[in-house]
Design a protein around this motif. Structure first.
Motif, PDB file in Angstrom:
ATOM      1  N   SER A  61       0.826  -1.214   0.000  1.00 17.12           N
ATOM      2  CA  SER A  61       0.000   0.000   0.000  1.00 17.12           C
ATOM      3  C   SER A  61       0.854   1.255   0.000  1.00 17.12           C
ATOM      4  N   ILE A  62       1.850   1.318   0.880  1.00 14.69           N
ATOM      5  CA  ILE A  62       2.651   2.543   0.979  1.00 14.69           C
ATOM      6  C   ILE A  62       3.471   2.751  -0.289  1.00 14.69           C
ATOM      7  N   LEU A  63       3.977   1.677  -0.875  1.00 16.43           N
ATOM      8  CA  LEU A  63       4.750   1.815  -2.110  1.00 16.43           C
ATOM      9  C   LEU A  63       3.854   2.225  -3.276  1.00 16.43           C
ATOM     10  N   ALA A  64       2.637   1.691  -3.341  1.00 18.49           N
ATOM     11  CA  ALA A  64       1.709   2.081  -4.402  1.00 18.49           C
ATOM     12  C   ALA A  64       1.269   3.530  -4.248  1.00 18.49           C
ATOM     13  N   LEU A  65       1.065   3.981  -3.003  1.00 19.96           N
ATOM     14  CA  LEU A  65       0.706   5.381  -2.757  1.00 19.96           C
ATOM     15  C   LEU A  65       1.836   6.311  -3.185  1.00 19.96           C
ATOM     16  N   PRO A  97      -0.198  12.579  -1.660  1.00 21.75           N
ATOM     17  CA  PRO A  97       0.496  13.301  -0.586  1.00 21.75           C
ATOM     18  C   PRO A  97       0.387  12.560   0.749  1.00 21.75           C
ATOM     19  N   LEU A  98       1.533  12.364   1.399  1.00 19.99           N
ATOM     20  CA  LEU A  98       1.602  11.629   2.654  1.00 19.99           C
ATOM     21  C   LEU A  98       2.324  12.472   3.698  1.00 19.99           C
ATOM     22  N   SER A  99       1.925  12.316   4.943  1.00 18.28           N
ATOM     23  CA  SER A  99       2.605  13.021   6.029  1.00 18.28           C
ATOM     24  C   SER A  99       3.887  12.316   6.431  1.00 18.28           C
ATOM     25  N   MET A 100       3.974  11.021   6.155  1.00 17.24           N
ATOM     26  CA  MET A 100       5.144  10.225   6.516  1.00 17.24           C
ATOM     27  C   MET A 100       5.019   8.868   5.847  1.00 17.24           C
ATOM     28  N   THR A 101       6.058   8.062   5.940  1.00 21.37           N
ATOM     29  CA  THR A 101       5.991   6.679   5.492  1.00 21.37           C
ATOM     30  C   THR A 101       6.030   5.775   6.722  1.00 21.37           C
ATOM     31  N   PHE A 102       6.022   4.471   6.500  1.00 22.04           N
ATOM     32  CA  PHE A 102       6.076   3.542   7.620  1.00 22.04           C
ATOM     33  C   PHE A 102       6.656   2.215   7.151  1.00 22.04           C
ATOM     34  N   SER A 103       6.945   1.348   8.095  1.00 23.28           N
ATOM     35  CA  SER A 103       7.339  -0.029   7.814  1.00 23.28           C
ATOM     36  C   SER A 103       6.701  -0.918   8.863  1.00 23.28           C
ATOM     37  N   ASP A 111      20.508  -8.152  11.701  1.00 22.93           N
ATOM     38  CA  ASP A 111      21.553  -8.575  10.774  1.00 22.93           C
ATOM     39  C   ASP A 111      21.346  -7.983   9.385  1.00 22.93           C
ATOM     40  N   ALA A 112      20.102  -7.770   8.992  1.00 22.19           N
ATOM     41  CA  ALA A 112      19.805  -7.269   7.655  1.00 22.19           C
ATOM     42  C   ALA A 112      19.445  -5.792   7.716  1.00 22.19           C
ATOM     43  N   GLN A 113      19.200  -5.218   6.526  1.00 23.54           N
ATOM     44  CA  GLN A 113      18.818  -3.810   6.453  1.00 23.54           C
ATOM     45  C   GLN A 113      17.452  -3.599   7.099  1.00 23.54           C
ATOM     46  N   PRO A 114      17.292  -2.533   7.892  1.00 16.71           N
ATOM     47  CA  PRO A 114      15.960  -2.243   8.456  1.00 16.71           C
ATOM     48  C   PRO A 114      14.929  -2.068   7.347  1.00 16.71           C
ATOM     49  N   LEU A 115      13.683  -2.428   7.633  1.00 22.33           N
ATOM     50  CA  LEU A 115      12.641  -2.350   6.621  1.00 22.33           C
ATOM     51  C   LEU A 115      12.376  -0.919   6.174  1.00 22.33           C
ATOM     52  N   GLU A 116      12.565   0.052   7.069  1.00 23.58           N
ATOM     53  CA  GLU A 116      12.409   1.447   6.673  1.00 23.58           C
ATOM     54  C   GLU A 116      13.369   1.790   5.542  1.00 23.58           C
ATOM     55  N   GLY A 117      14.614   1.323   5.651  1.00 23.08           N
ATOM     56  CA  GLY A 117      15.596   1.552   4.599  1.00 23.08           C
ATOM     57  C   GLY A 117      15.248   0.825   3.319  1.00 23.08           C
ATOM     58  N   PHE A 118      14.630  -0.359   3.441  1.00 22.20           N
ATOM     59  CA  PHE A 118      14.227  -1.105   2.254  1.00 22.20           C
ATOM     60  C   PHE A 118      13.166  -0.341   1.465  1.00 22.20           C
ATOM     61  N   VAL A 119      12.163   0.211   2.158  1.00 22.31           N
ATOM     62  CA  VAL A 119      11.123   0.995   1.493  1.00 22.31           C
ATOM     63  C   VAL A 119      11.736   2.208   0.801  1.00 22.31           C
ATOM     64  N   ARG A 120      12.615   2.910   1.496  1.00 22.12           N
ATOM     65  CA  ARG A 120      13.246   4.103   0.926  1.00 22.12           C
ATOM     66  C   ARG A 120      14.098   3.745  -0.293  1.00 22.12           C
ATOM     67  N   ASP A 121      14.877   2.669  -0.190  1.00 19.53           N
ATOM     68  CA  ASP A 121      15.747   2.283  -1.301  1.00 19.53           C
ATOM     69  C   ASP A 121      14.948   1.823  -2.511  1.00 19.53           C
ATOM     70  N   THR A 122      13.801   1.188  -2.292  1.00 24.37           N
ATOM     71  CA  THR A 122      12.949   0.769  -3.410  1.00 24.37           C
ATOM     72  C   THR A 122      12.485   1.978  -4.214  1.00 24.37           C
TER      73      THR A 122
END
Length: 249
Positions: A124-128, A134-140, A222-233
């Motif tokens: 949903s957040i990636l499609a938006l 317009p969004l006030s913020m993102t999330f994971s 151990d892996a990249q935080p999901l917040e970073g994954f959304v941003r990098d996508t």
């Protein structure tokens, strides 16, 4: 097993779209967003100063049921907190989000949707973002299971979810605030606090505030935080779309 895989704008006829696949949980979701649009039906049911958010969850080729309606309400509540529905062009109009569960090992007819709720939220957040809503913020978000011995299982498989004493889905905003908390099963508050700490580490790469008021880095991620994954996508998609302009600069 690898981490999640996502892409933006796989559908050409939607204002925005995204696909999200998590091999660990077996979640595979395709989502589309159309906004702002005129909603059919009674015009007096529309919000005069805000956008009307509609969420539809489609379980593959089967018709939707009570479980889908319940999860649609959860998604609508979470997304409604971050969509800026009062921006120009959005009042009295609609934001329609459609999520198709095109493959999932965790969901049987009538079973809980919590195991794939993070995949639905991320799609949903990636499609938006793809639709430039317009969004006030993102999330994971992440899902955690607690087994009978009290051990926390991250991204539980269908077997882990079925045997778990409790399941928990937590979503955090890009500022690290708790946006969504959905749990089922038997657990106490101490267990929930451990789940919260682990979920914050997975989503944000940090644990909760320490006694000195500072945010301490988690030692268990151990892996990249999901917040970073959304941003990098999103960044990767923008780079591909504007590579010609970047190369010409």
């Amino acid at each position: 097993m690898g981490g999640p895989i996502a892409s933006l704008h796989p559908l050409s006829r939607a204002d925005g779209s995204a696909s999200y696949k998590c091999p660990a949980t077996g979640s595979n979701v395709l989502g589309s967003v159309n906004a702002p649009i005129e909603l059919p039906g009674r015009r007096d049911a529309l919000k005069p100063e805000d956008a009307t958010i509609e969420v539809f969850v489609k379980p593959g080729t089967a018709p939707g049921g009570v479980g889908e309606r319940h999860i649609e309400g959860i998604l609508r509540g979470a997304l409604g907190r971050i969509i800026l529905g009062r921006e120009k062009g959005y009042p009295r109009r609609g934001v329609v989000i459609t999520l198709a569960v095109v493959g999932c090992d965790n969901i049987a007819r009538g079973s809980s949707y919590l195991p794939i709720l993070p995949a639905l939220l991320h799609t949903s957040i990636l499609a938006l973002l793809s639709a430039s809503v317009p969004l006030s913020m993102t999330f994971s978000a992440t899902v955690l299971a607690v087994d009978s011995s009290g051990e926390i299982v991250c991204e539980p498989s269908s077997t882990d979810a079925a045997a778990a004493a409790s399941l928990h889905v937590l979503a955090f905003t890009s500022q690290g605030h708790l946006l969504l908390n959905e749990s089922e099963g038997r657990f106490d508050f101490d267990t929930w606090e451990r789940v919260y700490e682990r979920a914050l580490a997975i989503c944000h790469g940090t644990s909760a505030l320490g006694s000195d008021g500072d945010v301490a880095m988690s030692e268990n991620v151990d892996a990249q935080p999901l917040e970073g994954f959304v941003r990098d996508t999103v960044e990767d998609h923008i780079h591909r779309e504007y590579a010609w302009k970047i190369d010409a600069a």
